[in-house]
Scaffold this active site. Structure first.
Site, PDB file in Angstrom:
ATOM      1  N   ASP A 125      55.072  45.304   8.612  1.00 11.14           N
ATOM      2  CA  ASP A 125      53.734  45.511   8.061  1.00 11.14           C
ATOM      3  C   ASP A 125      53.532  44.876   6.686  1.00 11.14           C
ATOM      4  O   ASP A 125      52.633  44.066   6.497  1.00 11.14           O
ATOM      5  CB  ASP A 125      53.410  47.005   8.023  1.00 11.14           C
ATOM      6  CG  ASP A 125      51.993  47.289   7.549  1.00 11.14           C
ATOM      7  OD1 ASP A 125      51.079  46.536   7.944  1.00 11.14           O
ATOM      8  OD2 ASP A 125      51.791  48.245   6.794  1.00 11.14           O
ATOM      9  N   CYS A 179      42.468  41.067  28.850  1.00 14.87           N
ATOM     10  CA  CYS A 179      41.228  41.765  28.505  1.00 14.87           C
ATOM     11  C   CYS A 179      40.052  41.299  29.362  1.00 14.87           C
ATOM     12  O   CYS A 179      39.102  42.064  29.578  1.00 14.87           O
ATOM     13  CB  CYS A 179      40.893  41.546  27.022  1.00 14.87           C
ATOM     14  SG  CYS A 179      41.982  42.410  25.881  1.00 14.87           S
ATOM     15  N   CYS A 234      38.710  51.972  18.517  1.00 11.73           N
ATOM     16  CA  CYS A 234      38.855  50.791  19.363  1.00 11.73           C
ATOM     17  C   CYS A 234      40.056  50.894  20.293  1.00 11.73           C
ATOM     18  O   CYS A 234      40.134  50.178  21.304  1.00 11.73           O
ATOM     19  CB  CYS A 234      38.932  49.512  18.523  1.00 11.73           C
ATOM     20  SG  CYS A 234      40.400  49.384  17.484  1.00 11.73           S
ATOM     21  N   CYS A 238      39.776  51.808  24.839  1.00  7.07           N
ATOM     22  CA  CYS A 238      40.353  50.702  25.597  1.00  7.07           C
ATOM     23  C   CYS A 238      40.856  51.164  26.967  1.00  7.07           C
ATOM     24  O   CYS A 238      41.689  52.072  27.053  1.00  7.07           O
ATOM     25  CB  CYS A 238      41.506  50.079  24.802  1.00  7.07           C
ATOM     26  SG  CYS A 238      42.333  48.732  25.684  1.00  7.07           S
TER      27      CYS A 238
END
Length: 389
Positions: A125, A179, A234, A238
């Site tokens: 990160d 997707c 989000c 999904c």
């Protein structure tokens, strides 16, 4: 390595080359030109896209993923007088930086037993490289339109980390995008931060905004709802994530009272108590002020009159103008005699002009006819989704 991954506490492992990431560089340049950066990123785009600037003679990069839960078991109930906020799922368990660091060190030890000349550099990160770009190229998952790396087994509920090495390991094949034409995540984003497939304006993202330290505008505060840290919308919507809830990694399991804490106690929490309660979570890295500001926002969005006295005390006594101004906004939504008296006093006598202005605006909102308030506040409070994903 693939066979050893489960014994090392790694759910997915992949390898890519140490070649640069030219397509990522192009995207990052556009991202910067449009003002979409959060400010938390490594500012040097060369370091973000050229592993050779970070590690001498790199040969390959090993990417790992560790799954975390998506649901709270028997979540505590938010009710009048005992309203609760919610942390994003990535902050539910032990700080993922520590979790991934342990996994990467374990992987390095396993490799060193077999290749004593191993050299390595790991990142999670806060490193210069893009965890998601590395994971995508290493076959951990595809990059969804919500900018998350996901796969069919863990969905997007995964922590990512990587290790640059001097070993010439064979690269894995990236996973094809699955997707399709789905835009559910883009359509559901509360602030429109997903400006296109795989394109995020971090300045509008609720996850970023909950970690910011300054004042927030009224529209943003309404959309934050009762989120204290991060945003999972989000990911929740999904279809790939539907039904996925991995709970086999002990460090990632949440304490429900930390993941969904009472809001009122947060207002009075000192630094020591904050560290004792949230110090093991990644949500603590920005300190208590953003969390306390967001608790005030949550109380304002709940409009629970039982909290008026505590919020009014923040407006009267807190030394931080950001919290006093946010408390003023919250009282304008909570309403009632306590709220009106506190706002009247603050509008007249608070030492900070910004707080006086916030109190004046809140007084105007408080005195607005109820029908007008209902129209303005449609959809004001986000339903806590912690038990629904």
């Amino acid at each position: 390595m693939q066979a050893a991954a489960p014994s090392l506490g790694i759910d997915r492992i992949g390898v890519t080359t140490s070649e640069p990431f030219p397509e990522l560089r192009e995207r990052l340049e556009v991202h910067r030109e449009r003002g979409y950066e959060s400010g938390f990123e490594e500012p040097d785009l060369d370091k973000r896209t050229q592993p050779s600037l970070l590690f001498e003679e790199p040969r390959s990069i090993v990417a790992i993923a560790v799954a975390y839960p998506s649901k709270l078991k028997n979540p505590p109930v938010s009710k009048p007088g005992e309203r609760r906020g919610i942390l994003s799922r990535s902050a539910w368990g032990e700080d993922y930086h520590r979790v991934l660091d342990k996994r990467l060190k374990g992987l390095a030890a396993w490799l060193e037993e077999r290749v004593p000349e191993l050299r390595w550099l790991s990142m999670v990160d806060t490193g210069a490289l893009s965890d998601r770009a590395v994971a995508e190229r290493a076959g951990i998952g595809w990059s969804g339109k919500n900018c998350m790396i996901m796969n069919d087994e863990q969905g997007s509920w995964i922590y990512l980390g990587e290790m640059i090495t001097n070993l010439p390991l064979p690269p894995d094949v990236p996973i094809a995008d699955q997707c399709g034409d789905c835009t559910i995540c883009i359509d559901a984003c509360p602030t429109g931060a997903l400006v296109g497939p795989g394109q995020l304006n971090a300045q509008k993202c609720i996850s970023y905004l909950t970690q910011s330290k300054g004042l927030l505008d009224e529209e943003t505060m309404v959309k934050i709802g009762n989120r204290l840290y991060g945003c999972d919308t989000c990911q929740i919507v999904c279809p790939v994530n539907r039904g996925i809830d991995h709970r086999h990694q002990a460090e990632t399991l949440p304490d429900p009272e930390v993941a969904k804490p009472l809001l009122l106690p947060l207002l009075r929490m000192g630094n020591r108590a904050f560290k004792d309660t949230f110090g093991a979570s990644s949500a603590s890295w920005r300190g208590r002020k953003p969390i306390q500001r967001n608790a005030l926002i949550g109380l304002g969005n709940f409009r629970d009159e039982a909290s008026a006295g505590d919020v009014a005390q923040v407006l009267r006594e807190d030394p931080r103008f950001e919290l006093r101004a946010t408390a003023a906004w919250a009282l304008g939504r909570i309403r009632g005699e306590i709220a009106e008296a506190a706002l009247t006093a603050a509008a007249e006598s608070d030492a900070d002009e910004r707080v006086r202005a916030a109190a004046a605006r809140a007084l105007a909102a408080l005195r607005e006819p109820e029908a007008g308030r209902r129209g303005r506040a449609a959809g004001a409070r986000e339903e806590d989704p912690s038990h629904r994903a």
